[in-house]
Design an enzyme around this catalytic site. Structure first.
Site, PDB file in Angstrom:
ATOM      1  N   ASP A 308      37.345  42.605  72.438  1.00  0.00           N
ATOM      2  CA  ASP A 308      35.829  42.884  72.223  1.00  0.00           C
ATOM      3  C   ASP A 308      34.825  41.826  72.945  1.00  0.00           C
ATOM      4  O   ASP A 308      35.032  40.726  73.011  1.00  0.00           O
ATOM      5  CB  ASP A 308      35.442  42.776  70.670  1.00  0.00           C
ATOM      6  N   ASP A 507      35.435  39.520  66.762  1.00  0.00           N
ATOM      7  CA  ASP A 507      34.680  38.654  65.767  1.00  0.00           C
ATOM      8  C   ASP A 507      33.889  39.423  64.984  1.00  0.00           C
ATOM      9  O   ASP A 507      32.907  38.536  64.177  1.00  0.00           O
ATOM     10  CB  ASP A 507      33.876  37.534  66.247  1.00  0.00           C
ATOM     11  N   ASP A 511      35.284  45.192  64.114  1.00  0.00           N
ATOM     12  CA  ASP A 511      36.783  44.889  64.989  1.00  0.00           C
ATOM     13  C   ASP A 511      37.697  44.862  63.915  1.00  0.00           C
ATOM     14  O   ASP A 511      38.810  44.801  64.272  1.00  0.00           O
ATOM     15  CB  ASP A 511      36.727  43.554  65.759  1.00  0.00           C
TER      16      ASP A 511
END
Length: 774
Positions: A308, A507, A511
């Site tokens: 991500d 994080d 996610d």
């Protein structure tokens, strides 16, 4: 259930160990009967325990070597070898305890998501606002969402809003939404109270879907399977056949018991977990928490890494990227000092970026007075003798913005930045550009991952494609997938799994589904625990993503050593089984031999405790101190770099005023060049020492030379000019030279951040400073 199982395994381990130890003490004090009794009890405990686990495995149709333990324990008791039986019990209990702890995988991320979800909503009814359970909201209800509250259901805005959408998109920067735009549940209202019309009930809203995705992804994750069970299909039949053949040929059941005693697969049940646990310990020492042996094995096998963007490859929070001034009477530092002073009393995320930018430049801030917040517009207050206002462009410059405002907006659009405008004494003074800067250690980390055996790197983000592509190019990924919501990320993991075992790094709450569905989920938790860290198999507790490459190397080394310990231990056990089968190794001696084999296998496994090859860079304390001093100087000269662009922008062929360029030259020669020379003499040698002779400093040294060359050219050009003889072509050449110098310095700052300052242990995760030169 996991907690109950772990407590049961711990009780059996403690009881069996105590019985074995007390029996040994009784034997040493010549109390043979008491010793035998205690060992018999220990062996009987192990027999009951292993029988229960064997029955459970049979019920689950799962192959298991526990049947060998059942037969060995029963045989040891039958032939009068209670010590061997008690020892086998301890070995089995320790293996089961390690398995239980490795297999217990926290599922609290679902509860964290549920806890964050709003329980109530504020509904407007006949001019009043009443609080109702969120499940009572129906489509068409008009809802009021206060500042800092979570939007309870999907809806359509009735008023403009400033929203924090990071829970869903992962993007940290607040988003301005117009009236009539759609807003999703789970986002936070970071502006004044807003009104919306519900377009979905709570169960059908976006945030509820995220919770369901996590639950489904967790349910699809495979459970951890003991290493012993992988060999059960071949090892158990072989052991039983060998024991049966020994009994049949010799007509003596003692031989069969001897075979079973030495066949107890303790190298599988104990030596392998020791190697795995050693790997877990080594990883924890560098700030990487791996949740169990199963996660470590999957991490070792990972080949495709998906990142991500926000908070992993970028800082995850706004960083001051530039200061644009509107008038000559106030330079950039003074504008920033006044704004940062005012923002000290604001809790807004953008205020933090401006305050940090001011302190990073060493500016002296004052506490403001008479501070007032104008909802929907910004903040106003008094700093010293000045009245300062911060906020939206329309509030600061009005509805007819001057040219410099259009230039700021153009830059912001090109860079994907946010803008905050500032007025001093009711006159527009400038603007700040804020962006989510790329982490300086990200490119190095991606290269380290490739060296560790990762074959493919993918960037996932909810951000727009052009910004994502920029990050992907700088960092060095193979593929960029932009505009992704949680479901898109989950689908991407499914596709990428066809290329090899996957590792997902993120994080944010958004996610969590992808982290749970990937082969290995890796979460960054250094800024606080989140649902992502609970959903993940691996958690980085340090804000240093290059630790992931080291963790992969440690995982592969631990897995390799575990396999070695198993092969050596089980190979020797097979030899001992054959010797016992031909009658050369009675049960008592077999128990001793088995213990020797176990100790040897454990000794091999303990090698995993020793340091192995890693990518982490070690620096001498004196070098760290020098690098920190040079980094502070690096920060101090960044405003001079920014001034280059401002001077170039202001040059005009109409009046030919080169005085600002001459003043800039003085600062370049007195501030920038001495710093670059210190970098050449001090920083580059310590980087060479840290990287052990790498040629990574060659590019830095070349740009030092180029900076010297360009400043020298600027000096020669300005030496022949004054206000009386400046021609239009001179101004064009001067502007060209300044823009070229600015570009070189900007690139050089990025190189130093990545290649030098990111090596400093305490600075690897600090905000990138290269953005300040833009």
């Amino acid at each position: 259930m996991n907690r109950i199982r772990e407590n049961r395994e711990l009780l059996v381990f403690a009881s069996s160990t105590a019985l074995l130890a007390l029996g040994g003490l009784a034997w040493l004090t010549s109390r043979g009967t008491l010793a035998s009794t205690l060992w018999v009890i220990g062996a009987a405990l192990g027999l009951v325990f292993s029988a229960a686990t064997t029955i459970g495995a049979i019920a689950r149709r799962q192959p298991s070597v526990d049947i060998i333990a059942v037969l060995a324990l029963g045989g040891a008791l039958a032939v009068g070898e209670p010590f061997a039986g008690a020892m086998i019990t301890v070995m089995l209990a320790s293996g089961q305890l390690l398995e239980a702890r490795a297999a217990s995988r926290a599922r609290r991320e679902l509860s964290l998501l549920v806890e964050r979800a709003p329980r109530t909503a504020r509904r407007r009814v006949d001019g009043a606002v009443i609080e109702v359970p969120v499940d009572d909201v129906v489509v068409g209800d008009q809802l009021l969402v206060g500042t800092g509250q979570v939007v309870p259901v999907d809806g359509r805005l009735l008023s403009p809003a400033t929203l924090d959408e990071s829970a869903l998109t992962g993007e940290p920067l607040p988003v301005e939404r117009r009236a009539s735009e759609h807003v999703r549940s789970g986002v936070v209202n970071s502006g004044p109270p807003l009104d919306l019309v519900a377009t979905a009930v709570a169960a059908d809203s976006t945030y509820a879907g995220v919770v369901r995705l996590v639950e489904q992804a967790q349910a699809s994750s495979a459970p951890f399977v003991r290493a012993a069970d992988r060999f059960a299909i071949l090892f158990v039949p072989f052991t039983l056949l060998l024991a049966g053949a020994a009994w049949a040929i010799a007509g003596d059941p003692v031989r069969a018991v001897a075979v079973l005693v030495v066949a107890t697969p303790c190298p599988l049940l104990l030596a392998a977990p020791i190697a795995i646990m050693s790997g877990l310990s080594r990883a924890a020492s560098i700030g990487v928490v791996i949740k169990g042996g199963g996660a470590l094995e999957r991490l070792a096998g990972g080949r495709v890494v998906l990142f991500d963007k926000t908070g992993t490859l970028t800082q995850g929070h706004p960083v001051l990227a530039g200061v644009v001034t509107a008038r000559e009477s106030l330079d950039a530092d003074e504008v920033l000092r006044l704004a940062a002073s005012l923002d000290q009393v604001s809790a807004h995320v953008l205020a933090s970026a401006i305050v940090t930018g001011g302190t990073d430049r060493g500016l002296t801030l004052q506490m403001p007075t008479d501070v007032e917040e104008v909802h929907g517009y910004g903040l106003a207050g008094t700093v010293g003798a000045h009245r300062v206002k911060l906020g939206k462009a329309s509030w600061i410059v009005g509805d007819d913005p001057p040219a410099w405002v259009r230039q700021v907006r153009r830059r912001a659009d090109l860079d994907g930045s946010l803008t905050v405008f500032v007025a001093v004494d009711d006159e527009p003074a400038g603007a700040f550009l804020l962006e989510d800067a790329i982490r300086p250690d990200a490119p190095r980390m991606v290269r380290a991952l490739r060296q560790a055996g990762i074959t493919r790197v993918v960037l996932l983000t909810g951000d727009r494609a052009d910004i994502a592509e920029i990050v992907g190019r700088v960092v060095g990924v193979d593929t960029v997938l932009a505009d992704c919501d949680p479901a898109d990320k989950l689908a991407a993991i499914g596709r990428e799994s066809e290329s090899g075992p996957t590792i997902m790094v993120g994080d944010g709450i958004n996610d969590a589904p992808a982290l749970a569905a990937a082969g290995v989920g890796v979460a960054l938790a250094s800024r606080g625990a989140t649902a992502s860290s609970e959903a993940a198999d691996v958690v980085l507790t340090v804000d240093r993503i290059d630790a992931l490459a080291d963790a992969i190397l440690m995982a592969r080394r631990s897995k390799s050593i575990a396999l070695q310990s198993v092969l050596i231990g089980m190979g020797l056990s097979l030899v001992a089984m054959v010797v016992a089968a031909v009658g050369l190794l009675p049960p008592a001696a077999g128990a001793v031999v088995q213990e020797v084999i176990d100790v040897l296998a454990i000794g091999v496994a303990l090698r995993a405790v020793l340091p192995g090859r890693v990518h982490s860079v070690q620096m001498d304390p004196a070098d760290v101190a020098t690098a920190l001093r040079l980094r502070a100087e690096h920060q101090a000269v960044l405003p001079v770099v920014e001034q280059i662009r401002s001077v170039a922008d202001a040059l005009t062929t109409i009046d030919g005023d080169v005085a600002p360029a001459q003043a800039l030259l003085v600062r370049l020669e007195n501030e920038v060049l001495p710093h670059e020379r210190a970098d050449e003499d001090l920083l580059l040698p310590l980087v060479d020492r840290a990287l052990k002779g790498s040629d990574a400093t060659a590019a830095l040294s070349r740009t030092h030379a180029e900076i010297e060359h360009q400043v020298s050219r600027l000096h020669r050009l300005l030496a022949g000019l004054d206000d009386q003889n400046v021609q239009p072509e001179d101004v064009v050449e001067l502007r060209r030279l300044l823009y070229g110098l600015y570009a070189v310095l900007r690139l050089h700052n990025a190189q130093e951040d990545e290649g030098a300052f990111s090596l400093i242990p305490s600075q690897r995760a600090t905000a990138s400073t290269r953005g300040l030169s833009r």
